[in-house]
Design a protein around this motif. Structure first.
Motif: not given
Length: 286
Positions: A12-16, A37-40, A72-75
């Motif tokens: 996941x990464x920050x959508x903004x 605010x994280x997107x797939x 930081x990257x929510x695998x």
């Protein structure tokens, strides 16, 4: 020749950050964010089997970084490069060429692994040549402050020290002498210096590995440019030319970072160039 989608892992990464100046109320429709605010995101690679050559485009993040780093990257999900290769009957030792669109860690981290006793690093593909280009290599190994966190020394220097690193020329097919693979490269500089976008002719279609020029289907509208891009105005002009050509030449765009869509095509509308169709790899090629 056969092509295979290789799912190396989701994160996941920050959508903004992924959509820059575009408001969340707009990008959230196509790339919905979670409560943080994280997107797939995907790290989707492409494997090309052509005669006795087995070429892998990009390698994902790999697994050698610390738990803090990966935190930081929510695998998420259960994809891995090894499992995906095994699905098609291959092992990483079978890979003869690793083509890296660019050297940000989420595209090349899987190229290097810990050695057996974890005292140092070694190539994760012991029989492969690693392909980048000279201008991008210099850019990555002498990084600017904005990109320094994306160019990790442990991903880069072991390639050079192994003797397996090669540089692609600006013109011509890097695989022409080794196989009959029809492989063209578009060089673009907006996201990072000399990112390489492969074009592959396969089963009467032009399949384009879109990398970070078009990370997801949600990024098709022209102003939707990532906050990560070093030269966003240049991305705009490069992307405009690319989108026009994608419509004109009926490109099939292989989406590296779209966790839910593998391939898309484009069309011209009264609002500009927009999504035409979403395809799975299996629908098109199997």
């Amino acid at each position: 020749m056969k092509l295979y989608p290789i799912e190396s892992g989701n994160f996941k990464l920050d959508g903004g950050a992924m959509f820059g100046v575009v408001p969340k109320s707009i990008w959230n429709r196509t790339n919905p964010a979670d409560s943080n605010n994280m997107i797939d995101m995907a790290a989707r690679c492409l494997l090309i089997e052509n005669g006795d050559r087995l070429t892998l485009i990009d390698t994902g993040m790999g697994n050698k970084q610390s738990d803090k780093f990966f935190g930081y990257y929510y695998r998420w999900g259960d994809h891995s490069l090894d499992k995906s290769l095994k699905k098609y009957g291959f092992h990483r030792d079978d890979i003869t060429d690793v083509f890296l669109t660019h050297l940000h860690f989420d595209h090349c981290g899987g190229s290097i692994q810990w050695n057996k006793d974890r005292t140092g690093y070694e190539p994760a593909f012991k029989n492969a040549v690693f392909w980048t280009n000279k201008a991008h290599w210099q850019w990555a190994t002498e990084p600017n402050a904005r990109e320094k966190a994306s160019f990790l020394t442990e991903n880069l220097i072991p390639m050079q020290e192994s003797g397996q690193l090669r540089f692609v020329e600006r013109t011509g097919n890097p695989f022409a002498e080794k196989s009959e693979l029809d492989f063209g490269i578009l060089f673009v500089d907006g996201h990072t210096e000399k990112q390489m976008i492969p074009h592959i002719n396969y089963k009467n279609k032009t399949l384009v590995f879109a990398a970070d020029l078009l990370p997801t289907a949600g990024h098709i509208p022209l102003p939707y440019v990532m906050g990560y891009d070093t030269r966003p105005l240049l991305t705009l002009s490069e992307k405009a030319l690319f989108l026009d050509k994608a419509v004109k030449d009926d490109y099939y765009l292989f989406l590296e970072h779209d966790a839910h869509n593998q391939i898309c095509t484009l069309q011209t509308t009264d609002k500009g160039i927009r999504l035409k169709e979403i395809h799975t790899f299996a629908q098109l090629f199997e």
